[in-house]
Each structure stands twice: as structure tokens, then as C-alpha cells.
Enzyme design. Structure first.
Site, mmCIF file in Angstrom:
data_model
loop_
_atom_site.group_PDB
_atom_site.id
_atom_site.type_symbol
_atom_site.label_atom_id
_atom_site.label_comp_id
_atom_site.label_asym_id
_atom_site.label_seq_id
_atom_site.Cartn_x
_atom_site.Cartn_y
_atom_site.Cartn_z
ATOM 1 N N GLY A 8 4.730 -0.494 -18.090
ATOM 2 C CA GLY A 8 5.903 0.165 -17.314
ATOM 3 C C GLY A 8 7.213 -0.595 -17.880
ATOM 4 C CB SER A 10 10.149 3.626 -18.778
ATOM 5 O OG SER A 10 9.387 3.521 -17.662
ATOM 6 N NE ARG A 11 11.366 4.421 -13.690
ATOM 7 C CZ ARG A 11 11.071 3.980 -12.396
ATOM 8 N NH1 ARG A 11 11.852 3.461 -11.338
ATOM 9 N NH2 ARG A 11 9.767 3.989 -11.819
ATOM 10 C CB VAL A 56 -1.725 0.970 -16.150
ATOM 11 C CG1 VAL A 56 -0.543 0.661 -17.196
ATOM 12 C CG2 VAL A 56 -0.994 1.002 -14.694
ATOM 13 C CG ASN A 82 6.692 -4.775 -15.650
ATOM 14 O OD1 ASN A 82 7.462 -5.743 -14.950
ATOM 15 N ND2 ASN A 82 7.146 -3.667 -16.075
ATOM 16 C CB SER A 134 5.831 -10.034 -6.073
ATOM 17 O OG SER A 134 6.828 -10.076 -5.004
ATOM 18 C CE1 TYR A 147 5.031 -4.551 -5.216
ATOM 19 C CE2 TYR A 147 5.728 -6.623 -3.894
ATOM 20 C CZ TYR A 147 5.560 -5.647 -5.210
ATOM 21 O OH TYR A 147 6.357 -6.241 -6.294
ATOM 22 C CB ALA A 149 -2.896 -7.425 -0.282
ATOM 23 C CE LYS A 151 3.114 -6.748 -7.932
ATOM 24 N NZ LYS A 151 3.486 -6.310 -9.340
HETATM 25 P P1 NAP Z 1 10.787 -0.138 -11.257
HETATM 26 O O1 NAP Z 1 12.083 -0.462 -11.647
HETATM 27 O O2 NAP Z 1 10.388 0.750 -10.131
HETATM 28 O O3 NAP Z 1 9.811 0.225 -12.335
HETATM 29 C C1 NAP Z 1 8.696 0.342 -12.291
HETATM 30 C C2 NAP Z 1 8.043 0.342 -13.717
HETATM 31 O O4 NAP Z 1 6.420 0.675 -13.576
HETATM 32 C C3 NAP Z 1 8.379 1.953 -14.546
HETATM 33 O O5 NAP Z 1 8.734 1.596 -15.789
HETATM 34 C C4 NAP Z 1 7.211 2.879 -14.317
HETATM 35 O O6 NAP Z 1 7.107 3.645 -15.091
HETATM 36 C C5 NAP Z 1 6.100 1.832 -14.471
HETATM 37 N N1 NAP Z 1 4.873 2.411 -13.646
HETATM 38 C C6 NAP Z 1 4.680 2.577 -12.468
HETATM 39 N N2 NAP Z 1 3.350 3.272 -12.203
HETATM 40 C C7 NAP Z 1 2.929 3.279 -13.308
HETATM 41 C C8 NAP Z 1 1.650 3.687 -13.736
HETATM 42 N N3 NAP Z 1 0.724 4.315 -13.209
HETATM 43 N N4 NAP Z 1 1.451 3.639 -15.125
HETATM 44 C C9 NAP Z 1 2.115 3.114 -15.952
HETATM 45 N N5 NAP Z 1 3.439 2.600 -15.816
HETATM 46 C C10 NAP Z 1 3.733 2.859 -14.557
HETATM 47 O O7 NAP Z 1 9.992 -1.758 -10.638
HETATM 48 P P2 NAP Z 1 10.416 -2.995 -11.258
HETATM 49 O O8 NAP Z 1 11.187 -3.770 -9.986
HETATM 50 O O9 NAP Z 1 11.143 -2.940 -12.534
HETATM 51 O O10 NAP Z 1 8.844 -3.804 -11.137
HETATM 52 C C11 NAP Z 1 8.398 -4.224 -12.119
HETATM 53 C C12 NAP Z 1 7.246 -5.411 -11.705
HETATM 54 O O11 NAP Z 1 8.036 -6.381 -11.194
HETATM 55 C C13 NAP Z 1 6.144 -4.613 -10.613
HETATM 56 O O12 NAP Z 1 4.951 -5.025 -11.081
HETATM 57 C C14 NAP Z 1 7.032 -5.009 -9.561
HETATM 58 O O13 NAP Z 1 5.718 -5.070 -8.461
HETATM 59 C C15 NAP Z 1 7.227 -6.472 -9.971
HETATM 60 N N6 NAP Z 1 8.477 -7.288 -9.137
HETATM 61 C C16 NAP Z 1 9.502 -6.506 -8.891
HETATM 62 C C17 NAP Z 1 10.665 -7.171 -8.017
HETATM 63 C C18 NAP Z 1 11.795 -6.456 -7.777
HETATM 64 O O14 NAP Z 1 12.616 -6.988 -6.554
HETATM 65 N N7 NAP Z 1 12.238 -5.551 -8.499
HETATM 66 C C19 NAP Z 1 10.248 -8.454 -7.454
HETATM 67 C C20 NAP Z 1 8.909 -9.077 -7.669
HETATM 68 C C21 NAP Z 1 8.128 -8.287 -8.573
HETATM 69 P P3 NAP Z 1 7.280 5.548 -15.116
HETATM 70 O O15 NAP Z 1 8.969 5.383 -14.394
HETATM 71 O O16 NAP Z 1 7.677 5.612 -16.463
HETATM 72 O O17 NAP Z 1 6.553 6.043 -14.790
#
Ligand code: NAP
Length: 239
Positions: A8, A10-11, A56, A82, A134, A147, A149, A151
Site C-alpha cells: 500500500g 501508492s498513497r 495483498v 501497511n 491503529s 475495522y 477488530a 486492527k
Molecule cells: P489510504 O490513504 O487510504 O491508502 C491506503 C493504501 O493501501 C493505498 O496505497 C492502497 O493502494 C493500499 N491498498 C488498499 N487495499 C489494498 C490491497 N488489497 N492490496 C494492496 N494495497 C492496497 O490509507 P492510509 O491512511 O494511508 O492507511 C495506511 C494504513 O494506516 C492502513 O493500514 C490504515 O488502516 C492505517 N491507519 C491509518 C490511519 C489514518 O488516520 N489515516 C490511522 C491509523 C491506522 P491503491 O490505492 O494502489 O489500491
């Protein structure tokens, strides 16, 4: 130079992790699923980053990704699990399909990547695995039961695997971020962000760099004596 695989990448948080390691000279495999253009733009920016498309949740695609990583850069030294997706709503409104897809990506994705990278780490008696959980995996969030559960499962996975592979020279830790400004929380209104910000003792929403810095530390030799730990960069929101 060491090689890191970031799922993950890319973003959002994953992108910041990729950039942090790429800027510091690591060889980076950036996994993406849907965001090809975003991934390609990062690859074009760094000569030590290669992108690979894989869901993944799909073990065949993960196997192909690991073969690609090994062919490109050799052994994987650091795995950052991630990739993740959210799911909001009352539990009684969550469909079986939504529940399944959250676990497919957030939990089974970590199982797939870790299981397939472990043999090469075990044979070299070295490796670092960093899982992104998380704060909701620690304390639970109303209207985010699936979500939370998933995490919490990541935390259990991290602690158990750390015990299992510690004797093989591998560390396994998790990062449990507080709220971080990414697409995942883009549905929050300005008022909701402001309300959350006021609950955070340090008075700020987290940045993707905050999380990348934590990953960078855990991947470094300075963190060699840490395993099975849950690090929570959250501004003091959850203590
Ligand atoms: P995000 O901006 O929505 O980015 C999600 C990333 O995961 C993207 O690069 C996406 O890739 C990739 N992804 C999703 N489904 C996938 C799959 N099936 N196979 C491969 N890649 C996949 O989210 P984020 O906020 O950066 O979150 C990253 C991590 O941090 C996650 O595990 C999230 O639960 C955790 N987190 C986030 C927060 C928050 O507040 N943002 C807080 C706590 C934990 P594509 O776009 O290329 O599909």
C-alpha cells in the site's frame, strides 16, 4: 544497501514510508493495487524504487510480488505491512461482504505477505517486520467495529509472531497510529477534525511523516532490541 517492501505504498502513510526510505538510500519495492499513476509518479522520482501491482489479499499475486522483489533487489530485509482499508457504519448495517473484505485486506493481507517473506528471513537469521495497526485496534471505535477488530487482530498477530520468530533473529513490531490526514479519513468534516484535534493533548492531527519516522526507527539497528511492541504515535490522544 537494504531492501524494504512496503505494501500500500501508492498513497497516504505508505507513500510517506516509501519516500522516507528511498531518500535514505534503501532499495524500495512499492506495492500498489489500484493507484498505478500515483505509484508510477513515485517510481519516476527515485532510481531506487520499483513498483509492483498486487492485491495483498490474493496469495498468488503476493507470491509474484515477492519473486519480483527478489529478482530486482535480492533478499527482502524489511517488510512493512501497511495496506489497509476502512469500514464505517453501525455493525448491524455492515454486510458480510464488507466484513469479509476488511479482514481479507487488513488481516489476511498481512498473513499472505509475512508468510511468504519469512522463509528468506529465517534462512538468513535476520529481518524486520513492521505491521500498521491503529489506535482503534487498541481501544475500539464506535461505528468501526469491523475495522477495530481487524486492527486488534494485527496486534495479536504481531505479539505472537514476535515470540515465534525472535529465536530466528527476526523482530516483529506494530505501529498503531492515531488519526492521520489521508484519503482514508477524507469523509470527516472540518468540524469533526477540529473536534478530534481538541481531544489530542499535543493539539495536532498526525502527519504521514510522523508515522514514516516511527517505521524508520523500528527498521533501524537502533531498534534491534525491540520486538512484539506496539508503538502508538497519536499525540497523546490514547495513553
Ligand atoms: P489510504 O490513504 O487510504 O491508502 C491506503 C493504501 O493501501 C493505498 O496505497 C492502497 O493502494 C493500499 N491498498 C488498499 N487495499 C489494498 C490491497 N488489497 N492490496 C494492496 N494495497 C492496497 O490509507 P492510509 O491512511 O494511508 O492507511 C495506511 C494504513 O494506516 C492502513 O493500514 C490504515 O488502516 C492505517 N491507519 C491509518 C490511519 C489514518 O488516520 N489515516 C490511522 C491509523 C491506522 P491503491 O490505492 O494502489 O489500491
Amino acid at each position: 544497501m537494504k531492501t524494504i517492501l512496503v505494501t500500500g505504498g501508492s498513497r497516504g502513510i505508505g507513500k510517506a514510508i516509501v519516500q522516507k526510505f528511498a531518500e535514505n538510500g534503501y532499495n524500495v519495492i512499492l506495492n500498489y493495487n489500484k493507484s498505478y499513476e500515483a505509484a508510477k509518479a513515485i517510481e519516476d522520482n527515485f532510481k531506487n524504487v520499483r513498483i509492483f501491482k498486487a492485491d495483498v489479499a490474493d496469495k498468488k499475486e503476493v507470491q509474484n510480488m515477492i519473486s519480483f522483489a527478489n529478482d530486482t533487489f535480492g533478499n527482502i530485509d524489511i517488510l512493512v505491512n501497511n495496506a489497509g482499508i476502512g469500514c464505517t457504519g453501525l455493525l448491524q448495517d455492515v454486510t458480510y461482504e464488507e466484513w469479509q473484505s476488511v479482514f481479507d485486506v487488513n488481516v489476511n493481507g498481512i498473513f499472505n505477505c509475512t508468510r511468504l517473506v519469512l522463509p528468506q528471513m529465517i534462512s538468513r537469521h535476520s529481518g524486520k517486520i513492521i505491521n500498521i495497526s491503529s489506535i482503534w485496534g487498541m481501544v475500539g471505535a464506535s461505528c468501526e467495529v469491523a475495522y477495530s477488530a481487524s486492527k486488534a487482530a494485527v496486534i495479536g498477530f504481531t505479539k505472537a509472531l514476535a515470540k515465534e520468530v525472535g529465536p530466528s533473529g527476526i523482530t516483529v513490531n506494530a505501529i498503531a497510529p492515531g488519526i492521520v490526514m489521508t484519503d482514508m479519513v477524507s469523509s470527516y468534516s472540518v468540524e469533526e477534525f477540529e473536534d478530534i484535534r481538541k481531544q489530542i493533548p499535543l493539539g495536532e492531527i498526525g502527519s504521514t511523516q510522523d508515522i514514516a519516522n516511527s517505521v524508520y526507527f523500528l527498521a533501524s539497528d537502533e531498534a534491534n532490541y525491540y520486538t512484539g511492541q506496539i508503538f502508538s504515535p497519536n499525540g497523546g490522544w490514547v495513553i
